[in-house]
Write a protein that holds these residues in place. Sequence first.
Motif, PDB file in Angstrom:
ATOM      1  N   CYS A 107     -37.239   5.993  -1.243  1.00  0.00           N
ATOM      2  CA  CYS A 107     -36.859   4.822  -0.449  1.00  0.00           C
ATOM      3  C   CYS A 107     -36.959   5.157   1.040  1.00  0.00           C
ATOM      4  O   CYS A 107     -36.463   6.188   1.483  1.00  0.00           O
ATOM      5  N   CYS A 112     -30.023   4.361   2.532  1.00  0.00           N
ATOM      6  CA  CYS A 112     -29.982   4.086   1.098  1.00  0.00           C
ATOM      7  C   CYS A 112     -29.259   5.215   0.356  1.00  0.00           C
ATOM      8  O   CYS A 112     -29.441   6.391   0.677  1.00  0.00           O
ATOM      9  N   SER A 114     -29.899   6.418  -2.359  1.00  0.00           N
ATOM     10  CA  SER A 114     -30.839   7.354  -3.007  1.00  0.00           C
ATOM     11  C   SER A 114     -31.286   8.456  -2.043  1.00  0.00           C
ATOM     12  O   SER A 114     -31.903   9.431  -2.449  1.00  0.00           O
ATOM     13  N   CYS A 138     -36.333  -1.546  -4.009  1.00  0.00           N
ATOM     14  CA  CYS A 138     -35.325  -0.526  -4.316  1.00  0.00           C
ATOM     15  C   CYS A 138     -34.147  -1.141  -5.062  1.00  0.00           C
ATOM     16  O   CYS A 138     -33.616  -2.184  -4.664  1.00  0.00           O
ATOM     17  N   CYS A 141     -30.785  -0.609  -2.387  1.00  0.00           N
ATOM     18  CA  CYS A 141     -30.647  -1.293  -1.098  1.00  0.00           C
ATOM     19  C   CYS A 141     -31.554  -2.519  -0.998  1.00  0.00           C
ATOM     20  O   CYS A 141     -31.546  -3.198   0.019  1.00  0.00           O
TER      21      CYS A 141
HETATM   22 ZN   LIG Z   1     -33.189   2.061  -1.127  1.00  0.00          ZN
END
Ligand SMILES: [Zn+2]
Length: 153
Positions: A107, A112, A114, A138, A141
């Motif tokens: 991402c 985010c 992740s 994603c 987010c």
């Molecule tokens: Zn993301």
Amino acid sequence: MKELVISKIKNGTVIDHINSGKALLVLKILGIDMETSLTVSMAMNVPSSKMGKKDIVKVEGMFISDDELNKIALISPNATINLIKDYEIERKFKVTPPEVVEGVLKCPNPMCISNAEREPVKSIFYISMEDKEVTARCHYCRRKIKDLAKYIS
Ligand SMILES: [Zn+2]
């Protein structure tokens, strides 16, 4: 036109019509790296009547699952797969983008979850086609990305 002939394989997977310059990313998506013991041959920027130029990857002795192969559609939606047995094509098909990919894309949103340094979670993206372009969103987010080759992690 001159044709470049790459040695035939006896058993394994041939990935053809890869967008030119993307062969190394295809190997990355398939989890094949420098440590591999597989026999892998690769040709980049081969003349192609359909595509102008294309890349080809051949993996000897390995039948890659459809799920894995379909991830190639993220960066090369026109790729074709040939599964070879005893030098003959046993099955041929076009890749289709998976609906969801986990751990393949990174991402771009630094906030985010992740990308969190503490307790990072595996990236999850939902794939769709928009204007003939493969697009990913994603899970965490909702950031939308195109030109997915840039985000292969
Ligand atoms: Zn993301």
